[in-house]
Each structure stands twice: as C-alpha cells, then as structure tokens.
Write an enzyme that holds these catalytic residues in place. Structure first.
Site, PDB file in Angstrom:
ATOM      1  CG  HIS A 125     -25.721 -40.563 -51.027  1.00  0.00           C
ATOM      2  ND1 HIS A 125     -26.632 -39.575 -50.754  1.00  0.00           N
ATOM      3  CD2 HIS A 125     -25.348 -41.054 -49.835  1.00  0.00           C
ATOM      4  CE1 HIS A 125     -26.801 -39.477 -49.444  1.00  0.00           C
ATOM      5  NE2 HIS A 125     -26.021 -40.357 -48.860  1.00  0.00           N
ATOM      6  CB  SER A 128     -28.015 -41.949 -61.039  1.00  0.00           C
ATOM      7  OG  SER A 128     -27.640 -42.590 -59.826  1.00  0.00           O
ATOM      8  CD  GLU A 148     -29.800 -41.002 -57.727  1.00  0.00           C
ATOM      9  OE1 GLU A 148     -28.720 -40.853 -57.129  1.00  0.00           O
ATOM     10  OE2 GLU A 148     -29.952 -41.838 -58.633  1.00  0.00           O
ATOM     11  CG  HIS A 201     -20.264 -42.272 -40.809  1.00  0.00           C
ATOM     12  ND1 HIS A 201     -21.336 -43.019 -40.400  1.00  0.00           N
ATOM     13  CD2 HIS A 201     -20.618 -41.777 -42.039  1.00  0.00           C
ATOM     14  CE1 HIS A 201     -22.283 -42.984 -41.330  1.00  0.00           C
ATOM     15  NE2 HIS A 201     -21.878 -42.250 -42.326  1.00  0.00           N
TER      16      HIS A 201
HETATM   17  C1  HEM Z   1     -24.214 -47.651 -43.120  1.00  0.00           C
HETATM   18  C2  HEM Z   1     -25.141 -46.864 -43.608  1.00  0.00           C
HETATM   19  C3  HEM Z   1     -25.002 -45.380 -43.621  1.00  0.00           C
HETATM   20  C4  HEM Z   1     -25.880 -44.475 -43.122  1.00  0.00           C
HETATM   21  C5  HEM Z   1     -27.202 -44.795 -42.457  1.00  0.00           C
HETATM   22  C6  HEM Z   1     -25.325 -43.160 -43.330  1.00  0.00           C
HETATM   23  C7  HEM Z   1     -25.951 -41.985 -42.977  1.00  0.00           C
HETATM   24  C8  HEM Z   1     -25.367 -40.745 -43.032  1.00  0.00           C
HETATM   25  C9  HEM Z   1     -26.007 -39.526 -42.615  1.00  0.00           C
HETATM   26  C10 HEM Z   1     -27.420 -39.391 -42.090  1.00  0.00           C
HETATM   27  C11 HEM Z   1     -25.100 -38.523 -42.773  1.00  0.00           C
HETATM   28  C12 HEM Z   1     -25.269 -37.063 -42.378  1.00  0.00           C
HETATM   29  C13 HEM Z   1     -26.097 -36.255 -43.328  1.00  0.00           C
HETATM   30  C14 HEM Z   1     -26.323 -34.890 -42.745  1.00  0.00           C
HETATM   31  O1  HEM Z   1     -26.928 -34.802 -41.677  1.00  0.00           O
HETATM   32  O2  HEM Z   1     -25.876 -33.895 -43.339  1.00  0.00           O
HETATM   33  C15 HEM Z   1     -23.893 -39.110 -43.291  1.00  0.00           C
HETATM   34  C16 HEM Z   1     -22.756 -38.411 -43.568  1.00  0.00           C
HETATM   35  C17 HEM Z   1     -21.654 -38.965 -44.157  1.00  0.00           C
HETATM   36  N1  HEM Z   1     -21.523 -40.266 -44.586  1.00  0.00           N
HETATM   37 FE1  HEM Z   1     -22.764 -41.783 -44.180  1.00  0.00          FE
HETATM   38  N2  HEM Z   1     -24.125 -43.288 -43.941  1.00  0.00           N
HETATM   39  C18 HEM Z   1     -23.878 -44.620 -44.144  1.00  0.00           C
HETATM   40  C19 HEM Z   1     -22.782 -45.148 -44.802  1.00  0.00           C
HETATM   41  C20 HEM Z   1     -21.761 -44.408 -45.340  1.00  0.00           C
HETATM   42  C21 HEM Z   1     -20.736 -44.929 -46.213  1.00  0.00           C
HETATM   43  C22 HEM Z   1     -20.690 -46.369 -46.727  1.00  0.00           C
HETATM   44  C23 HEM Z   1     -19.896 -43.899 -46.493  1.00  0.00           C
HETATM   45  C24 HEM Z   1     -18.673 -43.907 -47.359  1.00  0.00           C
HETATM   46  C25 HEM Z   1     -17.828 -44.908 -47.421  1.00  0.00           C
HETATM   47  C26 HEM Z   1     -20.382 -42.738 -45.783  1.00  0.00           C
HETATM   48  C27 HEM Z   1     -19.776 -41.517 -45.771  1.00  0.00           C
HETATM   49  C28 HEM Z   1     -20.289 -40.389 -45.162  1.00  0.00           C
HETATM   50  C29 HEM Z   1     -19.564 -39.128 -45.064  1.00  0.00           C
HETATM   51  C30 HEM Z   1     -18.141 -38.866 -45.530  1.00  0.00           C
HETATM   52  C31 HEM Z   1     -20.423 -38.226 -44.449  1.00  0.00           C
HETATM   53  C32 HEM Z   1     -20.154 -36.747 -44.156  1.00  0.00           C
HETATM   54  C33 HEM Z   1     -20.606 -35.936 -45.336  1.00  0.00           C
HETATM   55  C34 HEM Z   1     -20.224 -34.466 -45.273  1.00  0.00           C
HETATM   56  O3  HEM Z   1     -19.713 -33.998 -44.247  1.00  0.00           O
HETATM   57  O4  HEM Z   1     -20.427 -33.774 -46.283  1.00  0.00           O
HETATM   58  N3  HEM Z   1     -21.528 -43.081 -45.113  1.00  0.00           N
HETATM   59  N4  HEM Z   1     -24.090 -40.453 -43.445  1.00  0.00           N
END
Ligand code: HEM
Ligand SMILES: *[C@@H]1O[C@H](CO)[C@@H](O)[C@H](O)[C@H]1NC(C)=O
Ligand SMILES: *[C@@H]1O[C@H](CO)[C@@H](O)[C@H](O)[C@H]1NC(C)=O
Ligand SMILES: *[C@@H]1O[C@H](CO)[C@@H](O)[C@H](O)[C@H]1NC(C)=O
Length: 314
Positions: A61, A71, A83, A186
């Site tokens: 983010h 930020s 943010e 993910h």
């Molecule tokens: C490709 C575009 C991406 C989208 C649309 C996206 C979207 C999301 C969304 C909607 C969540 C869940 C938020 C929630 O419901 O609490 C999430 C969680 C997460 N995302 Fe992504 N994400 C993307 C790319 C990334 C990237 C590039 C990374 C890191 C390299 C990443 C790492 C994570 C992690 C680790 C979580 C879990 C967070 C937690 O459990 O605290 N995501 N993402």
C-alpha cells in the site's frame, strides 16, 4: 546457491532502477538497522501471528501511493484524513511494529533511518519469518510529507479484471510478470467478506456465484459470508496455509480456489496464466520472481525527509 541469488538480484536492482538506493546505505551511519528491525518484527510475531501478513500488505500500500515514502503511516490531522483512514484501510494493522523499530533506532542512531526503509525491511523480514526467501533490501528511501485518504482509491481493487490490473501496475513501472509474482503475496493473511462478496452473491444478473470458482469452495465461502453478513470480522484466509509463505496460492488458483476476482483474473490472459502455472509447479521459480519484483516495487520513488516520528511529518 542462495548467496549467489542474493548478489545477482542486488546488482539487478541497482542497474535497472538507477536510484540512490543501496544495500549498504546505513553501513556507517546505522550498522544495527537490519538487526533492530528484524528484532521488532520477530518479537511482534511471537505474540500475534497476523503481523507478517499485515507488514507485507502495508509495504504494498505504501509503495502504490506516492511511492514507498511511509505515507501509509501518517495520522490524520483533524478534518484532513490520511491514507490510514481511507476506504482501503480495511485490515491494515500492526503499525506499532514500525513504531517500536523506529523508537529503538532513534536511540542508537537518531534521525538517520527513514520510516519508509523500516517498512521495506519489515516486509522482507515478515516474508522470511513466514518461511519465504531472504534477500538484501536496497535502502535510502526518504519519508513523504503528504498522505490523503482519497488517494487510497489509486490502489488496485479486488474486483479488477486483467486489463485494469495491467494498467494499474504498468503505471508504476511494473510488468505482468511483476503482477503475477507480487500477487503471490496472497499466500499470507486474511480477507474480510466485503472484499470477495462480489463473487459469491449477485455475481451477475444470471449467476449468483462466479462460475470460475470451484463450487464447493464457493459454497464454503457463502457459509462464512451470508448475503446479509452480520459477523463483523468474518472472512477467509487467503490460502490454505495462510501463515506460511509458499506457492500454495498458485496451486489453489488453478483449482478455482482463489479469493478475489483479481486473483482469478490472472488466469484470463495467456501470459499471466503461464506464469501462474510456472509458479504453481516450481516454488523456486516463484521465490526468485517474487524477490525480483519486490525489489522493483520497493524502489518506487517518493519522499523528502527522515521523519523523527513515523506518525507525523517533521
Ligand atoms: C494485484 C492487486 C491486489 C489487490 C486487488 C489486492 C487486494 C487485497 C485485498 C482486498 C485484501 C483483503 C483486505 C481485507 O479484506 O481485509 C488483500 C490482502 C492482502 N494483500 Fe493484497 N492485493 C493486491 C496485491 C497485493 C500485493 C502486491 C501484495 C504484497 C506483495 C499483497 C499482499 C496482501 C496481504 C499479505 C494481504 C493480507 C493482509 C492481512 O492479512 O493483514 N497484495 N489484498
Ligand atoms: C479506516 O477508515 C475508516 C473510514 O473510512 C475509519 O472509520 C477507520 O477508523 C479506519 N481504520 C483504521 C484502522 O484506521
Ligand atoms: C489504478 O486504479 C484506480 C482505481 O480504478 C484508479 O483510480 C487509478 O487511476 C489507477 N492508476 C493509478 C496509477 O492510480
Ligand atoms: C475490464 O473492465 C473494464 C472496465 O469495466 C472494461 O472496459 C474492459 O473491457 C475489461 N477488460 C476485460 C479484459 O475484461
């Protein structure tokens, strides 16, 4: 072998990005930096297993809005929402880990290490602590002075299709390969129902459920997330081993068991689909690509100062 990988990737980052970042940036001014940040991440993770996922997402983010300039850490000032208080802040947490590391760093090398570097190091440590690869993080980022809640809209949304994802990533200098490799983030963490509601209720006028989902997987998610969901923190782990950094995310994706439309979208373009298959088949190929793309993402420029308190500008 591992040592060779690290060296090659480091050279690659320096030549391809050409910014002032360097692996040895704090060699003379704060040699303890890596040790202190890793300690803060480790200590927090012992008490709370959700910390690594939170730190990885925090770095993503941060880098996608105004570059990697911390930020994401600034607090709102009165009516000016930062943010942190923007719509995409759902589940961003563990900011205290960065604050703890900063406090420890200020006592040994005051005014030297940027909050943005701490976030980048913490994300790397989070991956490694979860069983993922280790790599050298180029450092020397500066902290920004601006953080606006409405700018979190610039983040890619979980409902994005492949062309929207491609565009959003390419605007940050990131390729389709980076998109597939970084989506592997993910493999860690959790999603709230609201983030994948679109796939399991009213998907389209004709179909209630996204037909690209495995039916039993969709049924399971519907059990957790009814259409009028009243359980506040309901949701699903992002993969079957959500505390372990592995390539299970890609294997599940090929089985129709991914959580977001944006994950599923990676199968709708021949190039990204081939990469998903490659990473599902080979954990090593995934790790190598992930490290390369993380270094690229974490080199997106931003920032002007070394903040003394990560929550407020100097
Ligand atoms: C490709 C575009 C991406 C989208 C649309 C996206 C979207 C999301 C969304 C909607 C969540 C869940 C938020 C929630 O419901 O609490 C999430 C969680 C997460 N995302 Fe992504 N994400 C993307 C790319 C990334 C990237 C590039 C990374 C890191 C390299 C990443 C790492 C994570 C992690 C680790 C979580 C879990 C967070 C937690 O459990 O605290 N995501 N993402
Ligand atoms: C997230 O933003 C909402 C407003 O959109 C705010 O009410 C909430 O407190 C924020 N959460 C965090 C953890 O900052
Ligand atoms: C990324 O997607 C968001 C949401 O659609 C959009 O507002 C933004 O302009 C896109 N690109 C960038 C660079 O923010
Ligand atoms: C993705 O969504 C946009 C906006 O809704 C649309 O214009 C575009 O045609 C879609 N692309 C694909 C590949 O579905």
């Amino acid at each position: 072998m591992a040592a060779i990988t690290i060296v090659m990737l480091t050279m690659l980052s320096v030549t391809s990005v050409g910014s002032a970042l360097s692996v040895n940036y704090y060699e003379h001014t704060c040699p303890q930096v890596e040790y202190i940040v890793a300690g803060a991440v480790h200590e927090a993770t012992l008490n709370d297993k959700t910390v690594p996922a939170a730190l990885l997402r925090m770095h993503f983010h941060d880098c996608f809005i105004r570059g990697c300039d911390a930020s994401v850490l600034l607090e709102s000032k009165g009516k000016k929402k930062a943010e942190k208080d923007g719509p995409a802040n759902i589940s961003l947490h563990a900011f205290y880990v960065i604050d703890n590391a900063k406090k420890a760093l200020e006592s040994v090398c005051p005014g030297v290490v940027s909050c943005a570097d701490i976030v980048a190091l913490a994300a790397r440590d989070a991956v490694f602590l979860s069983g993922g690869p280790m790599w050298e993080v180029p450092k020397g980022r500066k902290d920004g002075r601006i953080s606006k809640a409405e700018e979190t809209r610039q983040l890619p949304a979980p409902v994005f299709n492949i062309s929207q994802l491609e565009q959003n990533f390419s605007q940050r200098g990131l390729s389709l390969e980076d998109l597939v490799a970084l989506s592997g983030g993910h493999t860690l963490g959790f999603a709230h129902c609201s983030s994948f509601q679109n796939r399991i209720h009213n998907f389209s006028p004709k179909q209630d459920i996204d037909p690209s989902m495995d039916p039993s997987f969709a049924a399971m998610l519907r059990g957790i997330c009814p259409s009028h969901n009243t359980v506040r923190n309901a949701g699903s782990p992002l993969d079957s081993s959500s505390a372990i950094f592995d390539n299970a995310y890609y294997k599940l994706l090929l089985q129709g068991k991914s959580i977001f439309s944006s994950d599923q979208a990676l199968l709708t373009h021949p190039k990204t689909k081939a990469l998903v298959s490659k990473f599902a088949y080979s954990p090593k190929e995934f790790e190598f690509a992930f490290v390369k793309s993380m270094i690229k993402m974490s080199s997106i420029n931003g920032g002007q100062e070394i903040r003394l308190d990560c929550k407020v500008v100097n």
